[in-house]
Design a protein around this motif. Structure first.
Motif, PDB file in Angstrom:
ATOM      1  N   ASP A  24      68.668  24.273  10.331  1.00 51.56           N
ATOM      2  CA  ASP A  24      67.440  24.877  10.848  1.00 51.56           C
ATOM      3  C   ASP A  24      66.431  23.800  11.250  1.00 51.56           C
ATOM      4  O   ASP A  24      66.734  22.606  11.256  1.00 51.56           O
ATOM      5  CB  ASP A  24      66.839  25.835   9.811  1.00 51.56           C
ATOM      6  N   LEU A  25      65.225  24.249  11.594  1.00 41.75           N
ATOM      7  CA  LEU A  25      64.191  23.346  12.108  1.00 41.75           C
ATOM      8  C   LEU A  25      63.273  22.792  11.016  1.00 41.75           C
ATOM      9  O   LEU A  25      62.354  22.027  11.318  1.00 41.75           O
ATOM     10  CB  LEU A  25      63.342  24.080  13.151  1.00 41.75           C
ATOM     11  N   LYS A  26      63.503  23.150   9.764  1.00 43.40           N
ATOM     12  CA  LYS A  26      62.594  22.749   8.683  1.00 43.40           C
ATOM     13  C   LYS A  26      62.344  21.249   8.607  1.00 43.40           C
ATOM     14  O   LYS A  26      61.214  20.825   8.308  1.00 43.40           O
ATOM     15  CB  LYS A  26      63.120  23.272   7.344  1.00 43.40           C
ATOM     16  N   PRO A  27      63.330  20.393   8.877  1.00 47.10           N
ATOM     17  CA  PRO A  27      63.064  18.953   8.803  1.00 47.10           C
ATOM     18  C   PRO A  27      62.018  18.449   9.808  1.00 47.10           C
ATOM     19  O   PRO A  27      61.524  17.330   9.673  1.00 47.10           O
ATOM     20  CB  PRO A  27      64.433  18.334   9.087  1.00 47.10           C
ATOM     21  N   LEU A  28      61.688  19.263  10.797  1.00 40.84           N
ATOM     22  CA  LEU A  28      60.700  18.841  11.797  1.00 40.84           C
ATOM     23  C   LEU A  28      59.271  19.131  11.362  1.00 40.84           C
ATOM     24  O   LEU A  28      58.316  18.706  12.027  1.00 40.84           O
ATOM     25  CB  LEU A  28      60.972  19.556  13.133  1.00 40.84           C
ATOM     26  N   THR A  29      59.104  19.810  10.237  1.00 43.58           N
ATOM     27  CA  THR A  29      57.781  20.259   9.792  1.00 43.58           C
ATOM     28  C   THR A  29      56.765  19.125   9.691  1.00 43.58           C
ATOM     29  O   THR A  29      55.591  19.291  10.044  1.00 43.58           O
ATOM     30  CB  THR A  29      57.901  20.959   8.420  1.00 43.58           C
TER      31      THR A  29
END
Length: 219
Positions: A57-62
């Protein structure tokens, strides 16, 4: 660019915490998830365009809150909703086109009011309406072609973003909209209108005659 032979995951990049720009476009052999990028908090430019083997998912981009440009075009194995992008308020350009694994609605994008370009074409897992985009007063290019956002009469569909429509130079509509193009006739800045697969719209030829400066794509 075009490093087709690169393979492996992103882990070797995880310690490059002073990196400002990262362009891995077309590195189709790169795999794994985005977690190794989570510490690259100085990034302002990130392109993973056509890195179609990336997963997760995109969570590491937070934490990448300095980003002004994020390109995930054709990263179709990425999943989850858009919530991790909600704090990336410096974004000027965001391309999620053909990220078919992304789901949910556009609400997480509501605070990204610096955006000038937003590409959501072929984001078939996204749903809901355009209300979250209503405050994007700097937006000039909006691509919604072939996505499954809530459709219906075109005037109702566009009503939530009526205040930003006059600024648009490029607009792509999803196939779910219906009716006559009259609501677009006052958009004097429009130079490109993408109506591919919009089989339930009428008034196209009249629009062309009123806006000769605008290229209308229907095929």
């Amino acid at each position: 660019r075009d490093c087709w032979e690169l393979a492996g995951n992103l882990q070797p990049l995880s310690s490059l915490n002073q990196l400002v720009e990262l362009d891995l476009a077309r590195c189709a052999g790169i795999c794994g998830d985005l977690r190794p990028l989570s510490g690259l908090t100085q990034l302002t430019y990130l392109s993973l365009r056509r890195c179609r083997s990336l997963t997760g998912d995109l969570k590491p981009l937070t934490a990448l809150t300095q980003l002004t440009h994020l390109d995930l075009y054709r990263c179709w194995r990425l999943t989850g909703n858009l919530q991790p992008l909600s704090g990336l308020i410096q974004l000027v350009e965001l391309d999620l086109s053909r990220c078919t694994g992304l789901t949910g609605n556009l609400q997480p994008l509501s605070g990204l009011n610096q955006l000038t370009e937003l590409h959501l074409a072929w984001c078939t897992g996204l749903s809901g309406g355009l209300k979250p985009l209503g405050g994007m007063n700097r937006l000039t290019e909006l691509f919604l072609g072939r996505c499954n956002l809530m459709g219906g009469p075109i005037d109702n569909f566009l009503a939530p973003i009526s205040s930003i429509l006059p600024n648009l130079t490029t607009l792509g509509l999803p196939p779910t909209v219906t009716g006559d193009l009259k609501p677009l006739t006052g958009l004097g800045e429009l130079t490109t209108l993408n109506l591919r697969s919009c089989y339930n719209l009428t008034g196209i030829e009249e629009f062309r005659s009123l806006h000769p400066q605008c290229t209308v794509h229907t095929k």
